[in-house]
Design an enzyme around this catalytic site. Sequence first.
Site, PDB file in Angstrom:
ATOM      1  CG  ASN A 168      -1.903   1.148   1.221  1.00  0.00           C
ATOM      2  OD1 ASN A 168      -1.889   1.998   0.335  1.00  0.00           O
ATOM      3  ND2 ASN A 168      -2.770   1.192   2.218  1.00  0.00           N
ATOM      4  CB  SER A 171      -2.794   5.431   2.401  1.00  0.00           C
ATOM      5  OG  SER A 171      -3.399   6.268   3.376  1.00  0.00           O
TER       6      SER A 171
END
EC number: 1.3.5.2
Length: 362
Positions: A168, A171
Amino acid sequence: MSFFRCIGRFALFMLDPEHAHRLAIVGLKSGLNSYRKVVDRRLCLTVAGLEFENFVGLAAGFDKNAEVVEAIFHLGFGFTEIGTVTPKPQVGNPKPRLFRLREDEAIINRMGFNNNGHHIVYSRLCACKKLGIVGINIGANKDTVDKIDDYATGIACFYDIADYFTVNISSPNTPGLRDLQARDSLHLLMNALSQARREQKKKHGFSVPIFLKIAPDLSEKELDDVAEEMKLSDFDGLIVSNTTLSRQGLRDSKLSGEKGGLSGCPLFERSTIVLAKMRQKLGKEIAIIGVGGIKDAQTALEKIKAGADLIQLYSGIVYEGPDLAITILKEILQFMQQDGVDTIKTYRDHRVEYWAKRALPL
């Protein structure tokens, strides 16, 4: 209309969003949900070498700390994703940091990777009864200087129990994190994590798939860069997409100015355009998981037609209720019956060109 939409949603929406989420976790831990699933060979598929009972997954963010892994499969999901998990525990950003935009059926969050950290989450996962595919969404601590090392640490920590990893870097709520999507940084990151996987493969004797999760706010050039780096790497797939910073078209003017990433219905068009463009750029072989604005069987199927192998949802269950995965699967089977389709894979890419030719929203 479901019981949830009539009564349950009204009751939960009387609560602060984080309090309501905590209540949902407690309810699932208490076993308040009955065990239900839709089992049909037409929904089964193999992606990145993993065998999925069905194509509907729960996105990262709901079960950050692996508290209700078993219960999620009781809701009919074919897979779930834990996290985002960082090496050290962190409390995240100050509250309030989670907002419902009811008119838009959307959510704005600026949670900031609040989680219990690698050690505690790993221990919980080891104690779980495995009922399906479980992915681990890994991230970097806010105060980390070497963010790439945090991701490599995540791969090493969870390698023996993860079915797949999600990296990730998209974000919007951790300062500097999205900078890792820039090509030079992305190249270094992907090389480092590929090396981390090779080391763990040598140690454990098997390879765990790695997916890269990208933002929906990238330009055409930036999407080209991601595609080129994906082709150069040995990463197994892409997740499209994370939340957006855009507030285009929102009706809820009261909350639309809140900082953070937007998810839910307004994200559907933007994320589906990016999905289709990435399918065209990557070709047919690299796996893609479609996320963003899925609220029913029609939007789920559209993601598949736009190029996704699998889908994930989260905001949808906030507005449609915990039965959403079951409802989607049952209705998809009806579509398949009407269309004379034997496997969900048949639908993939049917509308890639339609979505990919559309301009990226401003």
